[in-house]
Design a protein around this motif. Structure first.
Motif, PDB file in Angstrom:
ATOM      1  N   ASP A 311       0.883  -1.182   0.000  1.00 11.80           N
ATOM      2  CA  ASP A 311       0.000   0.000   0.000  1.00 11.80           C
ATOM      3  C   ASP A 311       0.914   1.224   0.000  1.00 11.80           C
ATOM      4  O   ASP A 311       1.554   1.527   1.002  1.00 11.80           O
ATOM      5  N   ARG A 312       0.981   1.921  -1.115  1.00 10.11           N
ATOM      6  CA  ARG A 312       1.964   2.993  -1.251  1.00 10.11           C
ATOM      7  C   ARG A 312       1.780   4.104  -0.219  1.00 10.11           C
ATOM      8  O   ARG A 312       2.693   4.867   0.069  1.00 10.11           O
ATOM      9  N   ARG A 313       0.568   4.194   0.364  1.00 13.26           N
ATOM     10  CA  ARG A 313       0.344   5.226   1.366  1.00 13.26           C
ATOM     11  C   ARG A 313       1.132   4.982   2.653  1.00 13.26           C
ATOM     12  O   ARG A 313       1.266   5.898   3.480  1.00 13.26           O
ATOM     13  N   THR A 314       1.662   3.777   2.815  1.00 13.68           N
ATOM     14  CA  THR A 314       2.458   3.508   4.020  1.00 13.68           C
ATOM     15  C   THR A 314       3.739   4.332   4.036  1.00 13.68           C
ATOM     16  O   THR A 314       4.262   4.657   5.107  1.00 13.68           O
ATOM     17  N   TYR A 315       4.260   4.657   2.845  1.00 18.61           N
ATOM     18  CA  TYR A 315       5.483   5.467   2.783  1.00 18.61           C
ATOM     19  C   TYR A 315       5.353   6.581   1.742  1.00 18.61           C
ATOM     20  O   TYR A 315       6.289   6.885   1.015  1.00 18.61           O
ATOM     21  N   GLU A 316       4.161   7.183   1.674  1.00 21.65           N
ATOM     22  CA  GLU A 316       3.952   8.287   0.743  1.00 21.65           C
ATOM     23  C   GLU A 316       3.151   9.388   1.420  1.00 21.65           C
ATOM     24  O   GLU A 316       2.016   9.158   1.851  1.00 21.65           O
ATOM     25  N   SER A 317       3.765  10.555   1.517  1.00 21.97           N
ATOM     26  CA  SER A 317       3.024  11.720   2.004  1.00 21.97           C
ATOM     27  C   SER A 317       2.729  12.671   0.853  1.00 21.97           C
ATOM     28  O   SER A 317       1.720  13.377   0.860  1.00 21.97           O
ATOM     29  N   LEU A 318       3.599  12.696  -0.134  1.00 26.19           N
ATOM     30  CA  LEU A 318       3.421  13.532  -1.318  1.00 26.19           C
ATOM     31  C   LEU A 318       3.260  12.615  -2.519  1.00 26.19           C
ATOM     32  O   LEU A 318       4.153  11.825  -2.831  1.00 26.19           O
ATOM     33  N   ASP A 319       2.135  12.699  -3.182  1.00 23.04           N
ATOM     34  CA  ASP A 319       1.861  11.868  -4.355  1.00 23.04           C
ATOM     35  C   ASP A 319       2.705  12.356  -5.525  1.00 23.04           C
ATOM     36  O   ASP A 319       2.512  13.472  -6.013  1.00 23.04           O
ATOM     37  N   PRO A 320       3.664  11.555  -5.997  1.00 18.95           N
ATOM     38  CA  PRO A 320       4.503  12.002  -7.118  1.00 18.95           C
ATOM     39  C   PRO A 320       3.694  12.277  -8.374  1.00 18.95           C
ATOM     40  O   PRO A 320       4.131  13.043  -9.235  1.00 18.95           O
ATOM     41  N   ALA A 326       6.575   9.485 -10.681  1.00 15.48           N
ATOM     42  CA  ALA A 326       6.124   8.218 -10.123  1.00 15.48           C
ATOM     43  C   ALA A 326       7.203   7.661  -9.211  1.00 15.48           C
ATOM     44  O   ALA A 326       8.379   8.022  -9.317  1.00 15.48           O
ATOM     45  N   HIS A 327       6.789   6.782  -8.303  1.00 16.88           N
ATOM     46  CA  HIS A 327       7.767   6.090  -7.469  1.00 16.88           C
ATOM     47  C   HIS A 327       8.622   5.177  -8.336  1.00 16.88           C
ATOM     48  O   HIS A 327       8.151   4.610  -9.329  1.00 16.88           O
ATOM     49  N   SER A 328       9.881   5.044  -7.979  1.00 18.32           N
ATOM     50  CA  SER A 328      10.741   4.061  -8.633  1.00 18.32           C
ATOM     51  C   SER A 328      11.506   3.302  -7.560  1.00 18.32           C
ATOM     52  O   SER A 328      11.772   3.832  -6.472  1.00 18.32           O
ATOM     53  N   ILE A 329      11.828   2.075  -7.876  1.00 22.81           N
ATOM     54  CA  ILE A 329      12.533   1.209  -6.927  1.00 22.81           C
ATOM     55  C   ILE A 329      13.873   0.828  -7.512  1.00 22.81           C
ATOM     56  O   ILE A 329      13.972   0.427  -8.679  1.00 22.81           O
TER      57      ILE A 329
END
Length: 395
Positions: A311-320, A326-329
């Protein structure tokens, strides 16, 4: 909690600010960064990019520098962009004349505000600063210009004198007063105190101009806005004298994200304009730069990646996505089995539970030896080697 902090926090929550105008000074203060020099064409390109990004005020340069600067500013004015070009001037009539030649409709007239700078730069006293302000502001207004008065070194000035200087400027026809933390001596609390006290004394527009020597320019700018500043001076990627200025991208995003304050800035245009300015300035953007850095939304830590996958909200405060990003890993020393497994799935490489543990160990060893993320090609090589070893064991 100290009484002072409690009082300021109460004031911060009480103040309701809905909008602030960002006055971008990349082409003036930003160009004053050591070694930075924009050509006329680069200035025009940056102005167009800022207009596309929704910036409505632009400090386009210093006309008193000479004919080339006047021509560069005039080209921005004549482009008829949906923004207002402003010229920066010393508190001198000849600077106003140069601004008129550049075609701008507004000037920022700078005058020393602290006793030290008044003595050194004007060879006079407070009375001389007020007299000069009254004369030159009146002259600029008589020539049809809108006027902002910039109080240089406001943060080291006597606050009572700032009130007097603002009154003189307003009486002469100025619409705005710039509070400049020229030497970066403020913190968010003192900034809020200062701007609040000035806001109570005048109905003029108040602009905050912060430098970043202590890394507080964005925080100080936001504090000023919450205290009643109507305008904020910013530069793209914080470009400017010494350690630079409050970055456009940080102030615009933080104002919206934290306080719901409207700036008119198109957030998806922040990265393109940052890239343009960085290229023209010859200043690469640090990969970890907030908002516009390459790694601003990049994750390696196994704990973080595992949370994002679930769940990306676990480590996202600002939506890219708000920034067109976007998030990248990336895979590296701190990657866990979840991240490595996810990347192998993306690459369509099968694996067993026993293999994933060996692959993770090899990934961490490679990252430690090379001190860099593990590329997809290297990950494929590690996978092949581990699979080969598995086949040997089976046979």
């Amino acid at each position: 909690m100290s009484p002072r902090i409690s009082t300021i926090e109460h004031s911060l929550h009480r103040t309701r600010v809905e909008k602030v105008v960002l006055n971008d000074t990349t082409l003036r203060d930003g160009e004053q960064a050591p070694g930075v020099a924009f050509t006329g064409a680069e200035k025009a390109d940056i102005a167009r990019a800022l207009a596309k990004a929704g910036v409505t005020e632009l400090e386009a340069g210093t006309p008193a520098m000479g004919p080339e600067e006047v021509a560069a500013i005039r080209s921005i004015v004549e482009a008829q962009l949906p923004l207002r070009a402003i010229a920066w001037c010393r508190m001198r009539r000849e600077d106003v004349d140069a601004a008129i030649a550049s075609g701008v409709s507004m000037v920022n007239l700078s005058v020393p505000a602290s006793d030290r700078q008044i003595a050194v730069k004007l060879h006079g006293d407070r009375a001389r600063a007020k007299e000069l302000t009254a004369q030159v502001v009146d002259y600029a207004r008589s020539r049809g210009l809108d006027v902002a008065v910039g109080g240089e070194d406001s943060s080291r000035a006597d606050p009572e004198f700032l009130v007097e200087l603002m009154a003189v400027a307003r009486a002469a026809g100025a619409r705005r007063f710039r509070v400049a933390d020229t030497l970066s001596v403020l913190d968010p609390f003192s900034t809020h105190d200062l701007v609040s006290s000035l806001r109570r004394e005048t109905d003029m527009e108040i602009e905050i101009h912060c430098h970043d020597d202590l890394g507080l320019a964005t925080a100080n700018t936001l504090a000023a806005v919450k205290a009643g500043a109507t305008h904020a001076s910013v530069t793209v990627i914080g470009l400017g004298e010494r350690a630079g200025n409050a970055p456009l991208e940080e102030v615009a995003v933080a104002a919206a994200q934290l306080y719901g304050i409207e700036t008119g800035v198109v957030l998806t245009e922040l990265q393109p304009v940052a890239a343009l300015v960085a290229a023209a300035a010859g200043r690469p953007i640090p990969v970890n730069k907030s908002i516009v850095g390459d790694h601003a939304f990049t994750h390696e830590s196994g704990i973080h990646v595992d949370g994002l996958i679930k769940d990306r909200r676990t480590y996202e405060s600002l939506d890219p996505g708000l920034l067109g990003r976007a998030h990248s890993i990336v895979i590296g020393k701190h990657s866990g089995s979840a991240a490595v497994a996810a990347m192998l799935d993306v690459l369509r490489l099968p694996f067993s539970s026993g293999e994933i543990a060996r692959i993770v160990a090899r990934v961490r060893s490679h990252a430690l030896d090379r001190k860099e993320p593990v590329s997809n090609e290297v990950l494929k090589d590690i996978w092949r080697d581990v699979r080969r070893q598995s086949e040997i064991r089976v046979s």
